[in-house]
Design a protein around this motif. Structure first.
Motif: not given
Ligand SMILES: [Zn+2]
Length: 283
Positions: A9-13, A124-126, A190-192, A230-232
């Motif tokens: 649900n939350h990755m950065h590439i 997001g993410e805000i 709610k991320h993280f 993962s919040d990769y």
């Molecule tokens: Zn993030």
């Protein structure tokens, strides 16, 4: 029944500073099928922001990156666009809070256009920084967040929050904003989030749990009302600082194999909860 859908649900590439496409391939090889791709910050894109319009390149870049990943890997990729709280802190330092808020609210309005046209899946993410800042910067963060919640309400889209750790104070503040804007709390993610999902669920907000095996096993003791992430961050300058791109599929499979997670519950987390929160069907 088998694991048909595994969603991070939350990755950065980050093709410029990280593995880029290779990270997405690793996610896929580990069993991932679906990722929410959250835009990286202006400094990662090499963009110097002086006005709201400068964010357009960042959002476009994220959408194009998502399309490239989808074409190359066959993954379902859902871009999430917005202004990271640390970005606002940075803008406040450069321009002062008044101008920084002007720029960032303008950027959220631009992001809303991407969601409205279907190019992005959510905002997001805000939110607000997870570290202490000056009171006026914190105030600006709250104003930007409330604006974004208002925009999300009008669009009927979901919004991924980045905030400090869950606390009564945070949720009291959020509850006021929910009331002021009229957004449905179940559109807020709610991320993280930690394993104490009850605290988030109690407010009707969807927790996205940082997916260590321990966190997910602990969250499962309560119920299946959460998402996995993962919040990769895909940054070669911070190797090992965060979870890798294979985390969510690996942990999911491990918990299924050890009987901690049933296939039905896995489908609920990776598919049903995602579809309900974001308001669309997964392929
Ligand atoms: Zn993030």
């Amino acid at each position: 029944m088998k694991l048909e859908t595994i969603t991070d649900n939350h990755m950065h590439i980050d093709p410029a500073n990280g593995m880029g496409l290779e990270a997405a391939k690793r996610f896929k090889r580990a069993g991932g099928t679906c990722m929410f791709l959250v835009n990286k910050m202006s400094k990662d894109w090499g963009v110097t922001v002086t006005k709201a319009g400068d964010f357009t390149a960042i959002f476009e870049g994220t959408v194009e990156l998502g399309q490239m990943i989808a074409e190359e890997t066959g993954l379902a990729v859902f871009p999430v666009v917005g202004v990271h709280p640390a970005e606002l802190v940075y803008l406040c330092a450069r321009f002062g809070t008044v101008r920084a808020l002007e720029i960032s609210t303008g950027a959220v309005d631009i992001a809303s256009g991407f969601v409205e046209s279907g190019l992005a899946a959510a905002l997001g993410e805000i939110g607000r920084p997870h570290y202490p800042v000056e009171p006026d910067v914190f105030e600006a963060s709250n104003k930007l967040l409330e604006h974004a919640l208002c925009v999300a309400k009008d669009l009927g889209c979901a919004i991924q929050l980045h905030t400090e750790s869950a606390s009564e104070k945070l949720f009291d503040d959020l509850s006021k904003m929910v009331k002021n804007t009229g957004i449905k709390p179940d559109k807020i993610v709610k991320h993280f989030s930690g394993p104490d999902t009850a605290m988030v669920q109690k407010r009707g907000i969807m927790p996205s749990v940082l997916s260590s095996t321990e966190n997910i096993a602990a969250a499962l003791k309560h119920n299946t009302g959460f998402l996995m992430e993962s919040d990769y961050i895909d940054d070669n300058r911070r190797p090992g600082a965060v979870m890798g791109p294979k985390t969510v599929p690996r942990v999911t499979k491990k918990l299924v194999e050890t009987g901690v997670l049933s296939l039905e519950d896995a489908a609920r987390i990776h598919c049903d909860n995602i579809e309900k929160t974001y308001g669309f069907e997964l392929p």
